[in-house]
Design a protein around this motif. Structure first.
Motif, PDB file in Angstrom:
ATOM      1  N   ALA A  55       0.696  -1.195  -0.006  1.00  0.00           N
ATOM      2  CA  ALA A  55       0.198   0.089   0.034  1.00  0.00           C
ATOM      3  C   ALA A  55       0.989   1.155  -0.006  1.00  0.00           C
ATOM      4  N   ILE A  56       1.884   1.097   0.731  1.00  0.00           N
ATOM      5  CA  ILE A  56       2.710   2.362   0.968  1.00  0.00           C
ATOM      6  C   ILE A  56       3.674   2.636  -0.258  1.00  0.00           C
ATOM      7  N   MET A  57       3.936   1.271  -0.758  1.00  0.00           N
ATOM      8  CA  MET A  57       4.928   1.144  -2.043  1.00  0.00           C
ATOM      9  C   MET A  57       3.886   1.943  -3.151  1.00  0.00           C
ATOM     10  N   ILE A  58       2.771   1.596  -3.416  1.00  0.00           N
ATOM     11  CA  ILE A  58       1.920   2.258  -4.488  1.00  0.00           C
ATOM     12  C   ILE A  58       1.897   3.781  -4.118  1.00  0.00           C
ATOM     13  N   TYR A  59       1.698   3.884  -2.933  1.00  0.00           N
ATOM     14  CA  TYR A  59       1.414   5.698  -2.958  1.00  0.00           C
ATOM     15  C   TYR A  59       2.991   6.335  -2.956  1.00  0.00           C
ATOM     16  N   GLY A  60       4.064   5.347  -2.749  1.00  0.00           N
ATOM     17  CA  GLY A  60       5.557   6.072  -2.895  1.00  0.00           C
ATOM     18  C   GLY A  60       5.677   5.924  -4.464  1.00  0.00           C
ATOM     19  N   SER A  61       4.989   5.333  -5.293  1.00  0.00           N
ATOM     20  CA  SER A  61       5.131   5.098  -6.799  1.00  0.00           C
ATOM     21  C   SER A  61       4.619   6.531  -7.425  1.00  0.00           C
ATOM     22  N   TYR A  62       3.948   7.066  -6.639  1.00  0.00           N
ATOM     23  CA  TYR A  62       3.313   8.529  -7.069  1.00  0.00           C
ATOM     24  C   TYR A  62       4.026   9.790  -6.538  1.00  0.00           C
ATOM     25  N   LEU A  63       5.100   9.534  -5.677  1.00  0.00           N
ATOM     26  CA  LEU A  63       5.785  10.619  -5.102  1.00  0.00           C
ATOM     27  C   LEU A  63       6.642  11.236  -6.264  1.00  0.00           C
ATOM     28  N   PRO A  64       6.609  12.295  -6.141  1.00  0.00           N
ATOM     29  CA  PRO A  64       7.615  13.228  -7.065  1.00  0.00           C
ATOM     30  C   PRO A  64       9.035  13.124  -6.916  1.00  0.00           C
ATOM     31  N   GLU A  65      10.052  13.162  -7.713  1.00  0.00           N
ATOM     32  CA  GLU A  65      11.304  12.721  -7.635  1.00  0.00           C
ATOM     33  C   GLU A  65      12.135  13.473  -6.459  1.00  0.00           C
ATOM     34  N   ARG A  66      11.810  14.711  -6.096  1.00  0.00           N
ATOM     35  CA  ARG A  66      12.799  15.443  -5.073  1.00  0.00           C
ATOM     36  C   ARG A  66      12.284  15.209  -3.702  1.00  0.00           C
ATOM     37  N   ALA A  67      11.261  14.592  -3.496  1.00  0.00           N
ATOM     38  CA  ALA A  67      10.686  14.623  -1.869  1.00  0.00           C
ATOM     39  C   ALA A  67      11.758  13.792  -1.288  1.00  0.00           C
ATOM     40  N   SER A  68      11.738  13.972   0.034  1.00  0.00           N
ATOM     41  CA  SER A  68      12.679  13.357   0.955  1.00  0.00           C
ATOM     42  C   SER A  68      11.924  12.250   1.674  1.00  0.00           C
ATOM     43  N   ILE A  69      12.380  10.918   1.284  1.00  0.00           N
ATOM     44  CA  ILE A  69      11.656   9.835   1.516  1.00  0.00           C
ATOM     45  C   ILE A  69      11.831   9.481   3.200  1.00  0.00           C
TER      46      ILE A  69
END
Ligand code: TRP
Length: 469
Positions: free
Chosen positions: A253-267
């Motif tokens: 679930a968090i993986m798929i949300y991560g897949s929509y995360l913009p490039e620059r954001a600090s994980i």
């Protein structure tokens, strides 16, 4: 180095959108319904302590890993795993992790939706003033009346499933950001109101000490059917499982949300913020509920109905209680809704990617299957609640919850940790996390390689009795 991919399904509008959506996924029934009831069943403080340790050394590192893998793969978890395994020159079997995650999400949603249905039902009960001046007994029998009626449970479960699948069918991002932005803070404020009420009960200190005073005897010894105390490791496993459940980890679930995360954001920073907010909500819920439990002479280990038997007492006695109560159950339903969406998102996205169907078609079928399985949970509170229908003393709902939250999620998390820690090249991790090769990265890398997998394996081995302390 991987070429920079775009998600096939669009992106969040920014880092905040991701924080909101991931918080929406994390904060849900797990915090407000499940955390208090399993804390009550497992003796309080020591359970909370184990849970907090699991969040810190297992949950947060795995959340970082999951978001990272998702953003790097930019696809549904199954295809992300397949893609990353290929890029890193690893076995294509890693894609089965994606499979297991979809199955876990489907199983969890089937009962999650039934419980969310209770919250829905309670909106109308509080609004109608049913709880005004209610006694503990009264609140208890209103709850039993609801769960003993399969038709009503089925109706609410159906409504909740339809609500969920409508959002999923339309695409997760439209609307979700706005909903979480305003409703989460509102839920937070209402929890504070409830804690305020709890402070004025006679048992606030007792409630706090139950929650924060670790008593390991209460954690590790339980009475069996004959009233004899026996040593058990299951509560530790439950605490571990709940760390995964509450942070939405271990199934993609968090993986798929991560897949929509913009490039620059600090994980890393983002993950820590989400985990802290999630934990805070759970602790506040506990602080609101246990004083009410003790002030009214209720049973902390009452089980899955705990919040539905206690909070109505607070709403029935505080000024403006019908209003606050209605609002509370509306917000709880919302929190459950934003979590439920993330449970099916991996499966629906995968169907769209691999089977060329549209989101609406995929949502209808996944939703229908989940709804059908949910009927098992509906019945496990009434028609098939009897002992003759139980396995290992667990009802269908308990079994499903045990299988998913306690077994599948930690195992999924273990493999995610192993993949990120041992299969991804160090440079790939560095490249995606973008936090530099400093102390923080090294700490994470150490945790995900050694501490996290070791801790999960240790808890599991203990549970199956191979090593005992
Ligand atoms: N974390 C949510 C809660 O606490 C439930 C949830 C949403 C979840 N997505 C998940 C649990 C994925 C496990 C895996 O209510």
């Amino acid at each position: 180095m991987a070429e920079k991919r775009e998600s096939l399904h669009g992106q969040w509008s920014g880092r905040w959108a991701f924080v909101l959506a991931a918080t929406g996924s994390a904060v849900g029934l797990g915090n407000i319904w499940k955390f208090p009831y399993i804390t009550g069943e497992n003796g309080g403080g020591a359970f909370v302590l184990v849970y907090l340790i699991c969040i810190a050394i297992i949950g947060i590192p795995i959340m970082i890993a999951e978001v990272m893998l998702g953003r790097r793969g930019r696809r549904s978890p199954l295809n992300t795993m397949r893609q990353l395994a290929r890029e890193e020159g690893r076995s294509p079997h890693w894609q089965y992790l994606g499979w297991a995650g979809m199955v876990a999400g489907f199983l969890i949603l089937s009962y999650y939706s039934v419980i969310a249905g209770w919250a829905l039902a309670y909106i109308f009960r509080t609004a109608a003033g049913t709880f005004t001046g209610v006694t503990a007994d009264g609140a208890g029998s209103i709850f039993s009346e609801l769960v003993s009626d399969p038709e009503r449970l089925l109706a609410w479960h159906t409504i909740f499933m339809v609500m969920t699948m409508v959002v999923v069918a339309r695409g997760v991002r439209s609307g979700l950001e706005q909903a979480v932005r305003y409703l989460m803070p509102a839920l937070f404020v209402l929890l504070l109101v409830l804690v305020g009420y709890a402070m004025n009960t006679v048992a606030f200190d007792e409630g706090l000490s139950f929650l924060f005073n670790p008593d390991f005897h209460a954690l590790l010894y339980k009475e069996d059917a004959t009233g004899v105390e026996r040593w058990t490791w299951e509560p530790v496993l439950t605490a571990l499982g709940h760390a995964f459940f509450t942070l939405s980890l271990g199934m993609g679930a968090i993986m798929i949300y991560g897949s929509y995360l913009p490039e620059r954001a600090s994980i890393a920073k983002t993950s820590v913020v989400i985990a802290l907010m999630d934990t805070l909500v759970a602790l506040l819920a506990g602080m609101a509920i246990f004083p009410i439990v003790f002030a009214n002479g209720l049973e902390a280990g009452a089980g899955a109905g705990l919040i539905f038997q206690t909070l109505p007492i607070a709403f029935g006695h505080m000024p403006g209680g019908a209003f606050f109560g209605t609002l509370f159950f509306i917000l709880l339903t919302f929190a459950a809704w934003t979590s439920a969406i993330s449970l099916v998102e991996p499966a629906v996205t995968w169907m769209v990617e691999n089977h060329g169907v549209n989101r609406i078609y995929a949502s209808v079928w996944v939703g229908l299957a989940t709804w059908l399985l949910g009927i098992g949970t509906v019945l496990s509170f009434n028609l098939i609640s009897g002992e003759e229908y139980q396995l290992f003393g667990k009802t269908f709902f308990d079994l499903l919850d045990f299988l998913t939250a306690t077994i599948m999620l930690p195992l999924g998390g273990l493999f995610i940790a192993l993949f990120a820690g041992w299969q991804m090249r160090r440079e790939s991790n560095l490249d995606e996390l973008k936090m530099g090769d400093g102390v923080m990265f090294q700490l994470w890398f150490f945790l995900i390689r050694y501490v996290t997998p070791f801790a999960v394996v240790l808890v599991f081995l203990n549970a199956i009795g191979i090593i005992t302390f």
